[in-house]
Design an enzyme around this catalytic site. Structure first.
Site, mmCIF file in Angstrom:
data_model
loop_
_atom_site.group_PDB
_atom_site.id
_atom_site.type_symbol
_atom_site.label_atom_id
_atom_site.label_comp_id
_atom_site.label_asym_id
_atom_site.label_seq_id
_atom_site.Cartn_x
_atom_site.Cartn_y
_atom_site.Cartn_z
ATOM 1 N N ASP A 246 -24.807 -12.396 2.341
ATOM 2 C CA ASP A 246 -25.747 -11.411 2.905
ATOM 3 C C ASP A 246 -25.844 -11.651 4.407
ATOM 4 O OD1 ASP A 246 -27.456 -9.296 3.033
ATOM 5 O OD2 ASP A 246 -29.055 -10.198 1.853
ATOM 6 N N ASN A 251 -31.421 -11.696 8.029
ATOM 7 C CA ASN A 251 -31.533 -12.932 7.265
ATOM 8 C C ASN A 251 -31.438 -14.161 8.162
ATOM 9 O OD1 ASN A 251 -31.955 -11.856 4.698
ATOM 10 N ND2 ASN A 251 -29.767 -11.589 4.341
#
Length: 378
Positions: A246, A251
């Site tokens: 991801d 993130n």
């Protein structure tokens, strides 16, 4: 719930975030922490709350804790990360917290990639109702997904030079992850026999079937896209690396424009480098296309395909290959996410169904253009 099993508004609000009661969590965490750290007396937990923003693949709570050991005070700020409850209509079929914890520990051990400090992993589901792990909380800022950073926020307000700095720093993180040597040896939980790209795509197709098709919600556009992938399969996917999975700024925790913590490793796998490179490019384009759709400028100077590729290849001295394939695959993976999210919103009464199932894919037009070879990157 009511007799017809539909949640009332308050239940719906809880289930779309987490049904876990915070007071109950605080009591359970306090008892568990006392046993885990072997403290004098009872730990004091304060400021326990859910993050203001976060993904739907897991359930997290923030808290501060103070306790005494041999007359000395220990205190810290923490994040407890749990799997979502079954009745929260999760996006993913499985959520392997033990594997995620092991991957993060391996990254910390074998690289300079910053991950949050890992504190404890608890496999006993009776403690909180699911396995969980606790990390030290890292202060900083994250480009927001909701509302997306292409509309508002600190990254939107930054200069083009600062966004280019963040681009380079983010790609350096991906390059450093990929530089970890012998990933199959150092991450045995991810190692399997056979071709890694084939396993990755097959797993995505199985996830699509679980999330949508086998439950009566086939998406013709996604099935067409899976066929396209088979027809354009790379001849040589190249060597395996640790794929973050991801890989995107949303993130990463930044201080100013420097990464200080890399989050969300639940999609980690062994596979080609291009998986992560294509994902970071496409996910930004998803947001940028959304801005364009609403007549907003967005951030066209940020994470441009040519900039990402050029910097990654300079940093790694590796020439990326078959990137068009991986960009389509990124759009397919994100299409499964968006279609499952659509189903989830319908389930909780936050959206209505549509007769054209391809509309479940929010980036339908982009994916169609990618499949037809007409998508414009400039």
């Amino acid at each position: 719930m009511s007799d017809d099993s539909e949640p009332d508004p308050e239940q719906r609000r809880q289930l779309t975030t987490s049904a876990r009661d915070l007071d109950d969590l605080a009591e359970r965490l306090t008892r568990w922490l006392a046993d885990t750290v072997g403290c004098d007396g009872t730990p004091i937990l304060t400021d326990l709350r859910r993050p203001q923003a976060g993904g739907m693949s897991s359930s997290s709570v923030l808290f501060d804790a103070t306790w005494q050991v041999d007359g000395k005070t220990v205190e810290g700020s923490y994040v407890a990360r749990m799997a979502p409850e079954d009745d929260s209509f999760p996006v993913f079929e499985t959520y392997d917290l033990a594997r995620q914890y092991a991957v993060m520990a391996g990254v910390a051990e074998h690289s300079s990639v910053p991950v949050p400090p890992l504190c404890w992993f608890e496999s006993d589901e009776s403690v909180l109702g699911a396995p969980f792990f606790v990390m030290g909380r890292v202060d900083g800022r994250i480009p927001e997904d909701n509302p997306p950073y292409v509309f508002i926020g600190w990254l939107f307000d930054a200069t083009a030079e600062q966004r280019m700095l963040l681009t380079r720093n983010t790609i350096d993180i991906i390059a450093d992850i990929h530089a970890i040597a012998d990933p199959a040896v150092r991450f045995p939980a991810l190692a399997e026999s056979g071709d890694s790209l084939r396993r990755h795509v097959d797993a995505t197709r199985a996830w699509y079937r679980w999330a949508l098709a086998d439950d009566g919600y086939p998406i013709p556009l996604l099935e067409r896209a899976f066929d396209w992938l088979e027809q354009h399969w790379p001849r040589d996917p190249g060597p395996d690396v640790l794929s973050w999975g991801d890989s995107r700024p949303g993130n990463i925790i930044y201080r100013e424009f420097d990464p200080v913590a890399v989050l969300d490793w639940e999609m980690a796998a062994l596979g080609p480098r291009e998986l992560d490179v294509a994902w970071v490019i496409f996910i930004h384009r998803f947001f940028q296309d959304l801005a364009t759709q609403f007549g907003q400028p967005g951030l066209p100077d940020f994470l441009r395909r040519e900039d990402v590729v050029a910097h990654y290849e300079r940093a790694t001295r590796y020439r990326l290959r078959d990137l068009d394939f991986y960009l389509v695959y990124a759009a397919v993976r994100h299409g499964v996410v968006m279609a499952r999210v659509k189903r989830r919103m319908i389930h909780f009464g936050e959206d209505t169904d549509t007769p054209d199932r391809d509309d479940y894919v929010m980036h339908r037009k982009s994916l169609e253009a990618l499949l037809d070879g007409t998508y414009e990157w400039d």
